[in-house]
Write a protein that holds these residues in place. Structure first.
Motif, short mmCIF file in Angstrom:
data_model
loop_
_atom_site.label_atom_id
_atom_site.label_comp_id
_atom_site.label_asym_id
_atom_site.label_seq_id
_atom_site.Cartn_x
_atom_site.Cartn_y
_atom_site.Cartn_z
N VAL A 4 0.86 -1.18 0.00
CA VAL A 4 0.00 0.00 0.00
C VAL A 4 0.90 1.23 0.00
CG1 VAL A 4 -2.00 -1.03 1.13
CG2 VAL A 4 -0.14 -0.12 2.52
N MET A 6 1.77 4.63 1.52
CA MET A 6 1.48 5.27 2.82
C MET A 6 2.48 6.35 3.17
SD MET A 6 0.40 2.65 5.78
CE MET A 6 -0.96 3.26 6.73
N LYS A 7 1.99 7.35 3.87
CA LYS A 7 2.86 8.38 4.43
C LYS A 7 3.64 7.80 5.60
CE LYS A 7 1.44 13.12 3.90
NZ LYS A 7 1.19 14.39 4.56
N GLU A 10 1.83 7.99 8.93
CA GLU A 10 0.71 7.06 9.06
C GLU A 10 1.22 5.62 9.17
OE1 GLU A 10 -2.75 9.66 6.91
OE2 GLU A 10 -1.97 7.95 5.80
N ALA A 11 2.31 5.34 8.48
CA ALA A 11 2.89 3.99 8.55
C ALA A 11 3.35 3.68 9.97
CB ALA A 11 4.05 3.87 7.57
N GLU A 14 0.16 2.63 11.78
CA GLU A 14 -0.35 1.32 11.41
C GLU A 14 0.59 0.22 11.90
OE1 GLU A 14 -3.40 0.92 10.31
OE2 GLU A 14 -3.14 -1.25 10.39
N TYR A 38 -4.04 9.89 12.54
CA TYR A 38 -4.29 8.54 12.04
C TYR A 38 -4.73 7.61 13.18
CZ TYR A 38 -3.50 4.11 9.59
OH TYR A 38 -3.67 2.88 9.03
N MET A 176 5.54 9.54 1.02
CA MET A 176 4.76 8.32 0.75
C MET A 176 5.61 7.36 -0.06
SD MET A 176 1.00 9.62 -0.38
CE MET A 176 -0.24 8.56 0.31
N LEU A 181 2.83 -4.02 5.01
CA LEU A 181 2.62 -3.87 6.45
C LEU A 181 2.85 -5.17 7.23
CD1 LEU A 181 -0.46 -1.57 6.15
CD2 LEU A 181 1.70 -0.93 7.22
N TYR B 24 0.92 6.25 -7.00
CA TYR B 24 0.03 5.09 -6.82
C TYR B 24 0.03 4.23 -8.08
CZ TYR B 24 -3.76 2.86 -4.19
OH TYR B 24 -4.51 1.99 -3.46
#
Lengths: 355, 190, 248
Positions: A4, A6-7, A10-11, A14, A38, A176, A181, B24
């Motif tokens: 994914v 992700m910033k 934010e990572a 998570e 987040y 990002m 994850l 993306y």
């Protein structure tokens, strides 16, 4: 598992959830606010607690409380906020409480700026708060590594009962990148016999850092020392890039190590044998690994977003064996790959065999 | 392949999402990608920009200081980032809002009137997609289809009716680039 | 013949280090009796603060945490949020709670944290040797107000209970005293009510207890009792400022 986008901030959030962290106490500050934002969204979804404290001082003490009960807990901030947390960090170290503290560094001193910086290296690795203590300091260089190190950070924190600091900078927090994850950590219950949970028939547990009797405090300090020596012996991490034949080794950490890699690529194209030594643990500092990386080196160039902080550990590690030079940008300015390349070229001319 | 880009404009022009769609889409194609935003007060009203790196090999530094591509959605962005372009790089100018031509003579320049084109579609907010269509036509760092795939994932279900409009905007931007008159390898447009 | 008096189970065998005439011992005992009577010993976590009561963790026979100066309500918040099933109380003096920890206590109350705070107000810094506290009365002599507290320089003493009672998050706020047996009994009643508020999940509870520090007041224990009765209560009136029923 698929990746994914992700910033970094934010990572971190998570990854903490994946690591079984269910408690977060924080206070807003740029450039890390995406992380509390987040977690304020995510933690309630997994039965956890997000709480915005009245100050960084309160936040770190809430961490102290939650960690005392054996919970996996995290807080995050950026430089000025980390200064406020130092009292609590010292208490966490003294009381041997595991937790993860994130510092997404910005420029200082004082209110400084909000652009990326690496000027809290001393604070993170040499103390910061009062007393003879260490944090285990991890410095990721990509969003993927953030995820890996946050998870490992929680495990190391509990294994050694030590606060772990994740030291990043504003770019890493905002950037990002695709990330895997990975899987959820399964936590085993009942592995913290020291935690305060209500005594329930056993003798009571006390979480404390007060030892008024100097003999007892010395004993406690020696106990901490033993733990720190064990961590030094077992837990250094680093990455070597093109160092096996390198005449010029660039020492850099976090995002700047990636700038250094780009500079080394440019140097290699010009026939300069250069490489990068990237410490992943800033404390304990990978002294042996640096010496191995610099086995063929004629000189070492340290590059930082500071006036020269990690360079002191580079010099201590090499112990006068090699010339160590420094290149840094400060105030939120970021060294460019070209500028680092120019420095490598200069060092190669000065110290290298190929002139 | 390693391409580094800076996309810039003022807040609300959609430069951040333009960059995120590129990153993306690149990820969906299995490429290495990185997206870095400018952050801070400048995001609120001033100039915003983001850097995007797309590569087939691992990315050493995702920091973009010598971009292969610059997109300038407004005048301050052009003034700031045109000088940073690599020699031989590509500059996209939003000619709807920018009143001066490029100054560099060692680059390729495309003048794309994105706001006018978006106006034809009746939706000013797809101006960034027009620019993205132009970019991908001139330098196919990823397939336009991957952008559409990304949009599908990024947009919530209740916004999926906007997908055809976005596809139209991409195509419209590509058309601008196909018309040779909008391309200047040597800058001489008054 | 049955036992008529014994040490509460929630107190350890450790002898108190407090000075003659100090009221911490009485207040510790009252808290321990309440924990015993409500059957809470096994699930209680005490937070000791910085001040004369710093060793409270040695005296209460419950799991305990020693907190940094003023931070006990934040530590208690972390404990309670991660273990809502535990009974959590802080034991803080007036320097700790009303000065360096003013922000933490106000925000814990504002959030309605389901914890209990035992706030011991003796109008002076005891542990550090009798300096002026935020609760020191106007005119009261201390080592840092040798001519008596002068409000022109040092401002006025803070009535914490009245202030905290204005917060919608606070459920139970009372001020009591332990200068005579009648008031000791009333203090115990208030402490019990405060813990019951927590047991019932009704939110933040605090009991402010006026108490003596004969050593730093330079009085005999008996003079100290008179001083509480005549001087302290005049400025710090006793009573219930908020009860769970009226809490919103």
């Amino acid at each position: 598992m698929s990746k994914v986008l992700m910033k970094g901030n934010e990572a971190i959030g998570e990854a903490a959830i994946k690591a079984g962290c269910r408690y977060f106490f924080g206070y807003p500050i740029t450039p890390q606010s995406e992380l509390p934002e987040y977690l304020s969204r995510r933690l309630p979804q997994v039965g956890g607690v997000y709480l915005q404290a009245e100050s960084e001082v309160a936040a770190i003490n809430m961490v102290y409380g939650a960690a005392s009960t054996g919970a996996r807990v995290m807080t995050s901030s950026s430089s000025p906020g980390i200064s406020l947390k130092q009292e609590g960090i010292s208490y966490l170290a003294g009381s041997e409480l595991p937790c993860v503290i994130v510092n997404i560094m910005r420029g200082g001193p004082g209110l400084g700026g909000i652009q990326p910086s690496q000027s809290d290296y001393f604070q993170a690795t040499k103390g910061g708060g009062h007393g003879d203590y260490r944090l285990l300091v991890l410095a990721p260089a990509s969003v993927q590594e953030i995820v890996d190190l946050v998870k490992e950070g929680f495990d190391l924190a509990e294994k050694y009962r030590i606060p772990v600091m994740i030291l990043g900078d504003g770019i890493l927090g905002q950037m990002m990148e695709p990330v895997d994850l990975g899987s959820e950590t399964t936590l085993e219950a009942g592995e913290k016999p020291w935690a305060v949970t209500g005594k329930m028939g056993r003798t009571k547990n006390i979480i404390n850092s007060l030892y008024l009797d100097p003999e007892k405090l010395e004993k406690h300090n020696r106990h901490l020392e033993k733990k720190y020596l064990e961590i030094k012996a077992k837990e250094t991490r680093s990455e070597l890039y093109q160092t096996s034949d390198a005449e010029i080794v660039v020492a850099a950490y976090g995002m700047i190590a990636r700038v250094a890699k780009a500079a080394v690529d440019m140097a290699r194209e010009e026939g300069i044998r250069a490489g990068v030594f990237r410490p992943i643990t800033l404390w304990p500092y990978p002294e042996k690994e640096l010496n191995q990386a610099a086995a063929q080196a004629k000189a070492v160039l340290t590059v930082e977003m500071s006036l020269g902080q990690m360079v002191e550990d580079v010099r201590l590690s090499l112990n006068g064996r090699l010339p160590v030079e420094f290149y840094g940008r400060v105030g939120g300015m970021v060294p460019t790959a070209r500028a680092v390349y120019e420095e490598i070229k200069r060092l190669a001319k000065t110290y290298g065999e190929v002139k | 392949m390693l391409k580094q880009m800076i996309l810039a404009g003022f807040g609300g022009q959609g430069v951040m999402s333009m960059g995120q769609l590129l990153a993306y889409g690149g990820m969906l194609e299995g490429k290495e990608v990185a997206w870095i935003p400018s952050y801070g007060p400048e995001m609120r009203g001033g100039t915003a920009n983001c850097s995007v790196t797309i590569s087939t090999a691992p990315i050493s530094s995702p920091l973009v200081t010598e971009p292969d591509i610059v997109v300038a959605m407004n005048r301050p962005s052009l003034d700031k980032f045109e000088p940073m372009l690599k020699p031989g790089g590509i500059l996209f100018i939003n000619s709807s809002l920018i009143d001066r031509p490029a100054r560099r003579t060692d680059i390729t320049v495309y003048y794309v009137p994105v706001n006018e084109k978006a106006g034809i579609l009746g939706e000013s907010r797809v101006a960034n997609m027009v620019m993205l269509g132009a970019l991908l036509q001139a330098e196919p760092v990823i397939k336009p289809l991957s952008v559409m795939e990304s949009l599908k994932k990024v947009l919530p279900e209740n916004k999926h009716h906007l997908l055809p409009l976005n596809a139209q905007a991409l195509a419209m931007g590509a058309e601008v680039v196909k018309e040779k008159s909008n391309k200047k390898t040597v800058c001489n447009v008054g | 013949m049955g036992v008529v008096f014994e040490r509460p189970k929630s107190l350890t065998q450790q002898k108190f280090h407090y000075c003659p005439g100090c009221h911490h011992g009485i207040i510790h005992r009252l808290v321990a009796e309440v924990l015993d009577e409500l059957g809470l010993q096994d699930r209680t976590i005490a937070i000791a603060s910085v001040g004369c009561s710093v060793f409270a963790y040695d005296y209460f026979d419950v799991d305990a945490i020693q907190a940094a100066h003023g931070r006990a309500p934040a530590v208690a918040t972390g404990v309670k949020r991660s273990r809502p099933e535990s009974i959590v109380f802080t034991y803080q003096g007036d320097g700790d709670l009303a000065s360096i920890g003013a922000a933490e206590i106000i925000h814990a109350a504002a959030r309605g944290e389901n914890i209990t705070v035992i706030f011991v107000n003796n109008a002076i810094y005891g542990m550090t040797g009798g300096q002026m506290a935020p609760t020191t009365l106007v005119g009261q002599e201390t080592t840092t107000s040798p001519q008596g507290r002068n409000p022109k320089n040092a401002g006025y003493p803070i009535r914490m209970s009245e202030m905290l009672a204005t917060l919608p998050g606070a459920s139970y706020i009372a001020r009591t005293s332990v200068h005579d047996p009648k008031h000791v009994r009333e203090t115990k009643k208030a402490i019990k009510e405060a813990f019951q508020v927590q047991v019932e999940g009704k939110g933040f509870s605090l009991v402010e207890v006026l108490s003596a520090c004969p050593t730093n007041w330079h009085m005999t224990p008996v003079e100290s009792l008179e001083w509480i009765k005549n001087e302290m209560i005049a400025y710090y009136p006793l009573g219930k400022f908020k009860s769970a029923e009226e809490a919103k």
